[in-house]
Scaffold this active site. Structure first.
Site, short mmCIF file in Angstrom:
data_model
loop_
_atom_site.label_atom_id
_atom_site.label_comp_id
_atom_site.label_asym_id
_atom_site.label_seq_id
_atom_site.Cartn_x
_atom_site.Cartn_y
_atom_site.Cartn_z
CD GLU A 197 24.67 -15.18 -14.84
OE1 GLU A 197 25.70 -15.64 -15.34
OE2 GLU A 197 23.53 -15.56 -15.16
CG ASP B 269 5.10 24.83 -0.83
OD1 ASP B 269 3.95 25.03 -0.43
OD2 ASP B 269 6.10 25.44 -0.40
CB VAL C 122 24.04 -20.92 -14.97
CG1 VAL C 122 24.89 -19.65 -15.07
CG2 VAL C 122 24.24 -21.57 -13.63
CB ALA C 123 22.28 -20.69 -20.03
CG ASN D 18 24.89 -16.99 -19.39
OD1 ASN D 18 24.01 -16.32 -19.90
ND2 ASN D 18 24.67 -18.20 -18.90
#
Length: 888
Positions: A290, A332, A285-286, A712
């Site tokens: 996320e 254009d 997870v670290a 985190n």
């Protein structure tokens, strides 16, 4: 009816009617029309079956970064960290929701075309004229046309009387086109804009009347082909989407590898498998930022809000980043670079040329007055309170009268039109018979060459005299000079007349008065914007349906092109193979007389050379090219719904310069996202290194699962988002466009992440070691009291958080030392760092939280060590900037 579909513009009226099996006097029978409709279906544009919303939503989840986030949800659920699981799940759903909304919104380009193509039609069936829904039309139907009618299908004209049709939304032409049913052609590759005997669905009759036979309906019409192009072009991922996808794959692999390696090492060392499994998944997870997807979405959303205040509305979030990579703007001409408003800029009489920009009442000589008044009396247009109707050319003549201080209302009250000889393409002129009191006067306007045949005199210095070859030469030279400057010329002659004069007699023995030159002028702000783009390494290319010389004159005036060799026409483009076009496309700066398919080919050829292309436009004809371009930019004021829905960005002020502003904003936004990514990965690498090295050495675990998740939460959210909200860098437009293939780790960013992560990791390991040393122990000892381990973990915890928070200061600019920019100008970052430190200290000073996180209150030496070590990464980063700056 034959299955063969010929080029109807190459056939005569009689051949077309015979081909379709219809009589011009009676039209189709109702029964025959119903039979054909049963066979071919209604005259309606058909969008392909839309993908259900749930499938669109599922497709948004098919991405490696999303897979990694889903894995993080499972891991945190397994660990019992339900709050973290909920947060990550919300991130996934929010991002999927945004993507789904954007994809559904993009599909509305086809819906806009459907709405455009269902007007009423006046048709002749069974010898009777009736009005029906255009969806009921079939090939062979006879359609009656008059001013204001929307063309309900593609028609081969069979009758025309001064018929003019506005086709700018389909062809890019700035002026209505004069139609002639009797014209015929033998060129199979005739551009749509030059098919004078045809008219097309969704264009508008602006003047005259006529009739035509339906030759194509629904998706077989020219506008139907455009709808098909819009519906079949596959949307390409933007560079940002590709980079995030690649990054997600890499991080996913790293996370899996870390879990396996750490668990393997722990198994060999004989540690408790259950405990180490928990540590391994915590470390996974670290190692996964996320918060990355959410941070990118937030930064892009903030950028979008800022851009909307600068008149640029972004329809697709990732397009903001793509703007920073744009190195070619395909624009254009009509309505984008120009005002889409014909303007008289010069008049010429026997007295010489006069520039209208400097015109005022004092220069209204007798010849100029007659010229201007005659043009007004020859006009069928209206202009009141800046509201105009009619032919843009004739509207321009009314504006000329206002500039010349002529009272048009008084002029029209005193002069009554009592006769008219309408314009036709053979004579190329029109005449009106005007009654003023008891006097009658004929005014004739038209092409100068046509007036030469009917003008026997010239108005010179207040007198009428016979016209000479020298006079004609002078007028021809003036007309040629105007044409070379892309001016459309129109001449006027007049004479005294009688009330019973026939049409032919009206155009005999006329007195030539003068010549006007008009143009759809470039916007004032366009030229400096093009130059600013050039300084930023961005090339401007004009793509238009206008004539070659007209397009080049505008391009030369705007300093887009230098020579006529830089102009390529649609027919010339068709002679090139795909490979030849790709090879030569960058040699041209102007593409003229092009069709919608040509625009797509040009954009794709430029992309094949590695360019990131922005295409601007406002008409239906621009829809496919706006879709296929990397960035499609539509005009918000003059743009059609088709163009707006096909585009990635809409300019609410129709200002070309807003594109350059948006590009600058896009570059800054990407830089901010890059700062956030570098910060996250540097911090996470430091965390991984701490865990990997200490466990490999056989030391106690430096951070438990809850501490890892807290770090985190603290560093993957507020500081990273705050970096993404940094202010604009004024030097960003001095740099070349960023290579679209450039990764987040180019230009030294990868080395930055590695060195920064290693430095943060090493000083944190040092802090962990010092926590043991301070109390007389070593991390290699077999028996270590729990309080000693808590002390070491507390210092590790403090140093890791402080070093990451302080490090974010230096990342605000990768090149300038902090004293070169306003260090406290980013109030969001200042607040994030202050809040982060406050929350971190709260864990230590609130006993309940300190116990929950298994922390130990440090002594004075511990606090000083945490502060000193925490500042080292920032100090080293600033020293490296100074060193690199001096080296360069």
């Amino acid at each position: 009816m034959s299955d063969k579909k010929p080029n109807y513009f190459m056939q005569s009226v009689a051949e077309t009617l015979d081909q379709l099996g219809v009589e011009s006097c009676s039209g189709l029978s109702q029964a025959k029309a119903l039979q054909i409709k049963e066979e071919i279906g209604p005259n309606r544009l058909q969008a392909k079956k839309k993908k259900p919303v749930y499938k669109i939503l599922l497709s948004q989840l098919q991405d490696w970064l999303i897979y990694v986030l889903l894995a993080a949800v499972i891991i945190t659920l397994f660990m019992g960290e339900y709050i973290d699981s909920v947060i990550i799940t919300l991130v996934i759903l929010i991002n999927a929701g945004i993507g789904t909304f954007q994809e559904v919104k993009a599909g509305k380009a086809i819906d806009a075309l459907l709405k455009m193509s269902s007007p009423k039609a006046l048709v002749k069936r069974d010898g009777q004229t009736k009005e029906i829904d255009s969806a009921e039309l079939v090939p062979g139907d006879l359609v009656i046309l008059d001013a204001g009618r929307v063309i309900p299908a593609d028609l081969r004209l069979i009758e025309t009387v001064n018929l003019q049709i506005e086709e700018s939304s389909l062809t890019g032409e700035s002026l209505p086109v004069h139609k002639n049913a009797e014209a015929s052609f033998d060129n199979t590759k005739m551009p749509i804009a030059e098919m004078a005997n045809m008219c097309f669905m969704s264009t508008v009759v602006t003047a005259g009347r006529g009739a035509g036979v339906v030759v194509e309906t629904g998706m077989n019409t020219e506008v139907g082909k455009i709808a098909d192009l819009l519906d079949t072009n596959v949307h390409q991922k933007t560079p940002l989407e590709k980079k995030l996808s690649e990054l997600g794959k890499t991080l996913g692999k790293i996370a899996v590898a870390i879990c396996i390696i750490i668990f393997g090492i722990s198994w060999i060392q004989g540690r408790d498998p259950a405990e180490m499994f928990l540590i391994s998944v915590s470390l996974a997870v670290a190692s996964i930022p996320e918060g990355l997807a959410a941070i990118v979405a937030v930064v892009l959303s903030i950028g979008v809000t800022a851009m909307s205040k600068k008149n640029a509305i972004i329809r697709k979030l990732p397009a903001v980043e793509t703007l920073g990579s744009v190195n070619i703007i395909c624009s254009d001409k009509t309505g984008t670079l120009t005002l889409n408003k014909m303007t008289v800029t010069e008049v010429y009489t026997s007295e010489g040329p006069i520039l209208i920009q400097a015109a005022n009442k004092n220069i209204l000589s007798e010849s100029v007055r007659i010229l201007t008044e005659g043009m007004i009396l020859c006009s069928d247009a209206t202009l009141e309170n800046e509201e105009a109707t009619g032919d843009p050319t004739e509207i321009a003549l009314l504006v000329l009268g206002d500039k010349m201080k002529i009272d048009r209302t008084d002029l029209l009250e005193k002069n009554q039109r009592v006769g008219e000889y309408p314009f036709d393409s053979n004579r190329k002129m029109m005449s009106v018979l005007i009654k003023s009191g008891t006097d009658f006067t004929v005014y004739t306007k038209g092409a100068l060459g046509s007036l030469y045949h009917v003008a026997e005199f010239i108005f010179d210095q207040g007198e009428i005299r016979s016209i000479t070859a020298k006079d004609k030469q002078n007028f021809s030279d003036a007309a040629r000079k105007m044409s070379n400057n892309a001016l459309r010329t129109l001449a006027l002659a007049y004479k005294s007349a009688s009330s019973d004069m026939t049409s032919d007699e009206m155009e005999e023995g006329l007195v030539l008065v003068g010549l006007v030159g008009m143009i759809d002028p470039a916007r004032d702000e366009v030229k400096p914007s093009i130059q600013l783009a050039k300084q930023a390494g961005i090339k401007t290319i004009i793509i238009t349906g206008d004539h070659k010389n007209t397009a080049f004159a505008i391009a030369k005036n705007l300093k887009v092109a230098d020579s006529i060799e830089q102009v390529l026409t649609g027919p010339e483009l068709e002679e090139l193979s795909e490979a030849e076009l790709a090879e030569k496309v960058e040699n041209y700066r102007v593409f003229a007389r092009v069709s919608p398919q040509h625009k797509v080919q040009i954009v794709q050829a430029l992309q094949a050379k590695g360019n990131i292309v922005s295409m601007t436009g406002d008409g239906v004809n621009d829809g496919p090219s706006l879709t296929v371009a990397d960035i499609g930019v539509a005009m918000g004021i003059t743009g059609t719904d088709v163009a707006k829905n096909a585009a990635d960005m809409i300019l609410t002020d129709d200002n070309f310069s807003t594109i350059v502003v948006a590009i600058e904003q896009g570059r800054n936004i990407f830089n901010n996202i890059k700062k956030s990514v570098i910060f996250l990965l540097t911090c996470n690498l430091g965390e991984v290194l701490v865990m990997f090295v200490t466990l490999s050495l056989g030391w106690p675990v430096p951070l438990i699962a809850t501490q890892l998740l807290w770090i985190n939460l603290l560093t993957d959210s507020l500081p990273a988002i705050a970096l993404g909200m940094d202010g604009d860098d004024s030097d960003v437009m001095q740099e070349k466009p960023r290579d679209a293939k450039e990764s987040f780790f180019s230009q030294g960013a990868g080395i930055h992440v590695v060195l920064g992560g290693i430095l943060i990791g090493l000083i944190t390991i040092l802090a962990f070691w010092y926590g043991f040393y301070e109390l007389g122990y070593s991390p290699f000892d077999k028996q270590i009291p729990e309080e000693v381990v808590k002390n070491a973990r507390t210092l590790t915890f403090l140093v890791l958080v402080c070093s990451q928070l302080f490090y974010s200061f230096g990342l605000r600019n990768s090149k300038k030392p902090f004293y070169k920019f306003k260090i406290f100008s980013n109030k969001f970052l200042n607040g994030a760092i202050a809040l982060g430190l406050f929350l971190q200290l709260s864990l230590l000073f609130i006993p309940f939280l300190r116990n929950a996180f298994r922390l130990h209150m440090p002594d004075l030496n511990g606090w000083l060590m945490a502060l000193a070590l925490g500042l080292i990464p920032l100090i080293m980063l600033e020293i490296s900037k100074i060193f690199l700056k001096k080296r360069k």
